[in-house]
Design a protein around this motif. Structure first.
Motif, PDB file in Angstrom:
ATOM      1  N   VAL A   1      51.240  -1.796  74.700  1.00 36.39           N
ATOM      2  CA  VAL A   1      50.548  -2.802  73.898  1.00 36.39           C
ATOM      3  C   VAL A   1      49.983  -2.131  72.653  1.00 36.39           C
ATOM      4  CG1 VAL A   1      48.665  -4.486  73.831  1.00 36.39           C
ATOM      5  CG2 VAL A   1      50.020  -4.217  75.920  1.00 36.39           C
ATOM      6  N   ASN A   2      50.213  -2.740  71.491  1.00 36.94           N
ATOM      7  CA  ASN A   2      49.692  -2.228  70.225  1.00 36.94           C
ATOM      8  C   ASN A   2      48.401  -2.939  69.862  1.00 36.94           C
ATOM      9  OD1 ASN A   2      49.410  -1.171  67.583  1.00 36.94           O
ATOM     10  ND2 ASN A   2      50.737  -2.755  66.735  1.00 36.94           N
ATOM     11  N   GLU A   3      48.452  -4.257  69.723  1.00 37.22           N
ATOM     12  CA  GLU A   3      47.242  -4.995  69.366  1.00 37.22           C
ATOM     13  C   GLU A   3      47.398  -6.452  69.730  1.00 37.22           C
ATOM     14  OE1 GLU A   3      46.449  -6.245  65.540  1.00 37.22           O
ATOM     15  OE2 GLU A   3      48.543  -6.616  65.059  1.00 37.22           O
ATOM     16  N   LEU A   4      46.264  -7.171  69.709  1.00 37.04           N
ATOM     17  CA  LEU A   4      46.262  -8.600  70.029  1.00 37.04           C
ATOM     18  C   LEU A   4      45.567  -9.342  68.891  1.00 37.04           C
ATOM     19  CD1 LEU A   4      45.372 -10.185  73.465  1.00 37.04           C
ATOM     20  CD2 LEU A   4      44.250 -11.006  71.392  1.00 37.04           C
ATOM     21  N   ASN A   5      46.226 -10.397  68.379  1.00 39.29           N
ATOM     22  CA  ASN A   5      45.658 -11.185  67.287  1.00 39.29           C
ATOM     23  C   ASN A   5      45.185 -12.522  67.835  1.00 39.29           C
ATOM     24  OD1 ASN A   5      46.568  -9.476  64.837  1.00 39.29           O
ATOM     25  ND2 ASN A   5      48.388  -9.641  66.114  1.00 39.29           N
ATOM     26  N   THR A   6      43.904 -12.828  67.641  1.00 40.46           N
ATOM     27  CA  THR A   6      43.374 -14.075  68.196  1.00 40.46           C
ATOM     28  C   THR A   6      43.609 -15.263  67.262  1.00 40.46           C
ATOM     29  OG1 THR A   6      41.195 -13.459  67.360  1.00 40.46           O
ATOM     30  CG2 THR A   6      41.647 -12.986  69.669  1.00 40.46           C
TER      31      THR A   6
ATOM     32  N   ALA B   1      56.845  -6.824  54.028  1.00 44.03           N
ATOM     33  CA  ALA B   1      57.780  -7.286  55.063  1.00 44.03           C
ATOM     34  C   ALA B   1      57.232  -8.531  55.754  1.00 44.03           C
ATOM     35  CB  ALA B   1      58.025  -6.180  56.079  1.00 44.03           C
ATOM     36  N   LYS B   2      55.894  -8.607  55.849  1.00 44.47           N
ATOM     37  CA  LYS B   2      55.281  -9.752  56.542  1.00 44.47           C
ATOM     38  C   LYS B   2      55.339 -11.021  55.709  1.00 44.47           C
ATOM     39  CE  LYS B   2      52.479  -7.218  59.778  1.00 44.47           C
ATOM     40  NZ  LYS B   2      51.262  -6.519  60.130  1.00 44.47           N
ATOM     41  N   TYR B   3      55.169 -10.879  54.389  1.00 44.39           N
ATOM     42  CA  TYR B   3      54.993 -12.098  53.593  1.00 44.39           C
ATOM     43  C   TYR B   3      56.024 -12.348  52.506  1.00 44.39           C
ATOM     44  CZ  TYR B   3      50.788 -11.962  56.283  1.00 44.39           C
ATOM     45  OH  TYR B   3      49.914 -11.898  57.345  1.00 44.39           O
TER      46      TYR B   3
ATOM     47  N   ALA C   1      46.857 -16.350  71.415  1.00 48.14           N
ATOM     48  CA  ALA C   1      46.935 -14.965  70.959  1.00 48.14           C
ATOM     49  C   ALA C   1      48.393 -14.606  70.717  1.00 48.14           C
ATOM     50  CB  ALA C   1      46.338 -14.007  71.988  1.00 48.14           C
ATOM     51  N   ARG C   2      48.587 -13.720  69.767  1.00 49.10           N
ATOM     52  CA  ARG C   2      49.909 -13.100  69.618  1.00 49.10           C
ATOM     53  C   ARG C   2      49.721 -11.634  69.943  1.00 49.10           C
ATOM     54  NH1 ARG C   2      51.180 -12.393  64.115  1.00 49.10           N
ATOM     55  NH2 ARG C   2      50.939 -10.199  64.563  1.00 49.10           N
ATOM     56  N   VAL C   3      50.432 -11.183  70.985  1.00 47.16           N
ATOM     57  CA  VAL C   3      50.267  -9.810  71.439  1.00 47.16           C
ATOM     58  C   VAL C   3      51.423  -8.975  70.898  1.00 47.16           C
ATOM     59  CG1 VAL C   3      49.828  -8.324  73.423  1.00 47.16           C
ATOM     60  CG2 VAL C   3      49.170 -10.732  73.516  1.00 47.16           C
ATOM     61  N   ASP C   4      51.087  -7.956  70.102  1.00 49.22           N
ATOM     62  CA  ASP C   4      52.089  -7.097  69.468  1.00 49.22           C
ATOM     63  C   ASP C   4      52.303  -5.851  70.327  1.00 49.22           C
ATOM     64  OD1 ASP C   4      51.853  -8.989  67.503  1.00 49.22           O
ATOM     65  OD2 ASP C   4      50.954  -7.675  65.996  1.00 49.22           O
ATOM     66  N   MET C   5      53.565  -5.543  70.600  1.00 49.77           N
ATOM     67  CA  MET C   5      53.883  -4.447  71.513  1.00 49.77           C
ATOM     68  C   MET C   5      55.063  -3.627  71.011  1.00 49.77           C
ATOM     69  SD  MET C   5      53.514  -6.412  75.159  1.00 49.77           S
ATOM     70  CE  MET C   5      53.796  -8.019  74.530  1.00 49.77           C
TER      71      MET C   5
END
Ligand SMILES: Nc1ncnc2c1ncn2[C@@H]1O[C@H](COP(=O)(O)OP(=O)(O)OP(=O)(O)O)[C@@H](O)[C@H]1O
Ligand SMILES: [Mg+2]
Length: 338
Positions: A289-294, A235-237, A275-279
């Motif tokens: 909040v689920n996770e944070l991608n730096t 789904a992502k790529y 950062a992209r913060v996934d929620m």
């Protein structure tokens, strides 16, 4: 004035190697269009560094003969002359503070989060512990080490994840105990620490953050995956599998809450740059909040770029700002006595 020299680090040892090459291709193109002098350094899956990037259509230079597990020869020479380094490596050995540590040692300004924030954000278990300490609502989980019994206290389905990876690699949604055992075994192939997470039935949203001390947050975008149960690797790529709905179809109050939590999460781990913060927004309406991608996926059509564009910052401006932020931090910290 000679053009600013930037070095992009691309590829890397993690399973997100190819994703990184895509990001690097896009950034190289945009920075070159801005008139910057861009050199790319490719790190292959074995961890060997080469100047020039075959995957980007650039001939690997002489240094092909001197590929080394750390910058040496022509790679070191190229790095020595740059004004700023742009690590575009996703996952372990790139987004986790390791490369950031190397750049700190070398005294080079670099884009994005520093060592501590990178390492914390990479580890979903520790990241959530820091957020809980700050009173930020996170998805609940239990943490497993090899050999420990699986004592799932959440209702099925549950999500099972390696603690430190990305792009949904090694992640499963387990619907019963048999699937849970298989999911835990799969996750342990990727890490020595595994999370079993409570399933959040709701809307998945992401917020882009940009800045150092006084960051800005984009409007939340909603992740919609058609014909799939969750936002997995395909789904992502794969083209057309995910639709980013902007702004997310949640209440005004929830949008504001998501932006606030994204900024609080960013500050909690002392993140810098981006950062992209996934929620998630649960059925009950709670933002978690689920996770944070730096170092989020960084092509021109990646979610992060689209979120910032919705905020009014286009791709070129975003790149210029990130370089400014890298130089600002370097200058700020340069006066410290250690
Ligand atoms: N607790 C949960 N409840 C519901 N869905 C979940 C949960 N955890 C993860 N997911 C689904 O799995 C996907 C991947 O999870 P997560 O974002 O934690 O992994 P990742 O591999 O680090 O992702 P990224 O590519 O963003 O770095 C999420 O986007 C979501 O679709
Ligand atoms: Mg994610």
């Amino acid at each position: 004035m000679s053009p600013r020299r930037v070095a992009i680090l691309a590829g890397g040892r993690s399973s997100e190697h190819d994703v990184s090459l895509e990001s690097a291709r896009s950034v190289t193109e945009a920075l070159t269009a801005l008139g910057l002098d861009v050199s790319t350094i490719e790190i292959d899956r074995a961890g060997l560094w080469t100047l020039g990037q075959a995957a980007l259509g650039q001939a690997a230079q002489e240094s092909a003969l001197e590929r080394a597990p750390l910058p040496g020869g022509a790679v070191a020479a190229a790095l020595a002359g740059v004004e700023v380094v742009f690590p575009l490596l996703h996952g372990p050995f790139g987004e986790d503070g390791t490369v950031q540590g190397l750049l700190e040692l070398a005294g080079l300004p670099y884009v994005g989060a520093g060592v501590t924030a990178s390492a914390i954000a990479m580890d979903k278990d520790i990241f959530k512990a820091v957020l809980r300490d700050r009173g930020i609502p996170v998805t609940r989980n239990l943490t497993l080490r090899p050999g420990e019994p699986i004592e799932n206290r959440f209702p099925f389905p549950v999500f099972v994840k390696p603690a430190r990876l990305g792009s949904s690699v090694g992640i499963s949604k387990a619907h019963d105990h048999d699937e849970l055992e298989a999911a835990v075994a799969l996750a342990f192939r990727h890490d020595e620490k595994v999370l079993v997470e409570e399933y959040v039935d709701g809307i998945e949203i992401e917020v882009g953050v940009l800045g150092n001390r006084d960051p800005v947050a984009s409007p939340p975008g909603e992740i919609r995956v058609a014909g799939r149960e969750w936002y997995d690797y395909e789904a992502k790529y794969e083209e057309g599998q995910m639709e980013l709905v902007l702004p997310a179809r949640i209440s005004e109050q929830q949008r504001a809450q998501a932006r606030k939590l994204a900024l609080e999460s960013f500050a909690a781990i002392e993140c810098e740059g981006m950062a992209r913060v996934d929620m998630f927004v649960s059925r009950e309406g709670e933002v978690l909040v689920n996770e944070l991608n730096t170092i989020p996926g960084f092509t021109q059509t990646s979610v992060y770029a689209k979120l910032l564009a919705a905020y009014g910052i286009d791709y070129a401006a975003l790149l210029e700002r990130l370089i400014e932020l890298a130089l600002e931090r370097h200058e700020r910290r340069g006066v410290l006595a250690f």
